[in-house]
Motif scaffolding. Structure first.
Motif, short mmCIF file in Angstrom:
data_model
loop_
_atom_site.label_atom_id
_atom_site.label_comp_id
_atom_site.label_asym_id
_atom_site.label_seq_id
_atom_site.Cartn_x
_atom_site.Cartn_y
_atom_site.Cartn_z
N UNK A 281 12.38 16.16 -55.11
CA UNK A 281 12.06 16.38 -56.53
C UNK A 281 11.03 17.50 -56.68
N UNK A 282 10.05 17.56 -55.78
CA UNK A 282 9.07 18.64 -55.83
C UNK A 282 9.73 19.99 -55.56
N UNK A 283 10.66 20.03 -54.60
CA UNK A 283 11.38 21.27 -54.30
C UNK A 283 12.14 21.76 -55.52
N UNK A 284 12.86 20.84 -56.15
CA UNK A 284 13.66 21.23 -57.32
C UNK A 284 12.76 21.72 -58.45
N UNK A 285 11.67 21.01 -58.69
CA UNK A 285 10.76 21.39 -59.77
C UNK A 285 10.15 22.76 -59.50
N UNK A 286 9.72 23.00 -58.27
CA UNK A 286 9.10 24.28 -57.94
C UNK A 286 10.10 25.42 -58.05
N UNK A 287 11.33 25.21 -57.57
CA UNK A 287 12.34 26.26 -57.67
C UNK A 287 12.60 26.60 -59.13
N UNK A 288 12.83 25.59 -59.95
CA UNK A 288 13.19 25.83 -61.34
C UNK A 288 12.02 26.39 -62.14
N UNK A 289 10.79 26.20 -61.63
CA UNK A 289 9.61 26.79 -62.27
C UNK A 289 9.37 28.22 -61.82
N UNK A 290 10.18 28.70 -60.87
CA UNK A 290 10.09 30.08 -60.45
C UNK A 290 9.56 30.33 -59.05
N UNK A 291 9.11 29.28 -58.36
CA UNK A 291 8.59 29.45 -57.00
C UNK A 291 9.74 29.31 -56.00
N UNK A 292 10.59 30.32 -55.96
CA UNK A 292 11.80 30.27 -55.14
C UNK A 292 11.45 30.17 -53.66
N UNK A 293 10.57 31.04 -53.19
CA UNK A 293 10.24 31.06 -51.77
C UNK A 293 9.52 29.78 -51.37
N UNK A 294 8.60 29.31 -52.21
CA UNK A 294 7.90 28.07 -51.91
C UNK A 294 8.84 26.88 -51.82
N UNK A 295 9.82 26.84 -52.73
CA UNK A 295 10.78 25.74 -52.73
C UNK A 295 11.62 25.77 -51.46
N UNK A 296 12.05 26.96 -51.04
CA UNK A 296 12.85 27.05 -49.83
C UNK A 296 12.04 26.71 -48.58
N UNK A 297 10.79 27.09 -48.56
CA UNK A 297 9.94 26.69 -47.43
C UNK A 297 9.85 25.17 -47.34
#
Length: 269
Positions: free
Chosen positions: A136-152
């Motif tokens: 859920x944190x990954x999805x939220x971060x990606x959709x908020x614009x932190x693409x690289x952070x979500x993939x890490x």
């Protein structure tokens, strides 16, 4: 042959190669192109169906639509009936393995065998709550614009060892907008529905289900989920060459293990 099929809330892009008993190759979020090399190796002896899952690349989805395993199972059943060469051996990988299992559960009449290669069924694991919260944190971060952070986070959670600087190179800068759209669809519409799906094990035991794990996936999250599924079904997992995407990276070696599983399949015609 490339074509489309309209279903109730989507239009599905699919490709058909060869002639003979039906083999379906499916992913999620991977599209038909990811399976093209393997399909080319199989087409001499089989009718091979590949597709873009609903909402991905060339398969469209009505506004407000989503991508649950049961919906993707309905899509697969509709395509198998439309192609009219089944029942099918279905090889699904990653989220596509979840789609294939859902197909076996909801539409067993259209399948001969389902080969579930590394399905990410997190709810089968004892630490499911922790894993799903991290997702859920990954999805939220990606959709908020932190693409690289979500993939890490994604790779760490999957226990796939990719250095941070490599992840940054993979997902920074100018990227293919079609690939970015498919990626966003995964985080927004496919990921949660896929990893939280809990199969009906009693129904799956009534179908011929093979669980596949990559030889290079030992210790990764999908190794754990696949092993848990095999244990619950009482089957021995089959080891395939490569890792999570061995079917795309080393299709010849993958086919050498996969093709013997197709022996004895005869066309119903």
């Amino acid at each position: 042959m490339n074509n489309t099929l309209k279903v109730s809330d989507a239009e599905l892009y699919y490709e058909v190669r060869g002639h003979g008993p039906l083999v379906v190759l499916v992913g999620a979020p991977m599209d038909a192109d990811a399976f093209a090399p393997l399909a080319e190796l199989l087409k001499a002896g089989y009718t091979v169906l590949t597709l873009d899952p609903r909402g991905v690349k060339r398969s469209t989805l009505n506004p407000g639509g989503t991508s649950r395993p049961d919906q993707r199972a309905d899509d697969l059943a509709a395509l198998i009936r439309h192609v009219d060469a089944g029942p099918a051996v279905v090889l699904g990988s990653s989220g596509g393995a979840v789609s294939a299992l859902a197909l076996a559960q909801y539409h067993p009449e259209v399948v001969r065998t389902v080969i579930a290669h590394e399905p990410p069924l997190s709810r089968l694991l004892p630490d499911a709550d922790e894993l799903l919260a991290a997702a859920e944190r990954q999805m939220a971060d990606y959709l908020a614009g932190d693409v690289i952070g979500a993939w890490k986070q994604f790779f760490r959670g999957a226990n796939i060892q990719i250095p941070d600087q490599v992840v940054e190179l993979m997902f920074a800068g100018d990227r293919d907008p079609v690939q970015v759209a498919a990626e966003r669809f995964w985080f927004e519409h496919e990921m949660r529905e896929t990893i939280t799906w809990l199969p009906d094990l009693d129904k799956l035991r009534e179908v011929d289900v093979v669980v596949g794990i990559g030889e290079e996936s030992t210790g990764q999250l999908c190794d754990r989920t696949s092993t848990a599924l095999a244990d619950r079904l009482g089957v021995e997992p089959v080891r395939y060459p490569g890792g999570h995407t061995g079917f795309a990276e080393i299709p010849e070696a993958f086919a050498a293990v996969f093709q013997p599983q197709l022996k004895g399949i005869h066309s119903p015609r």
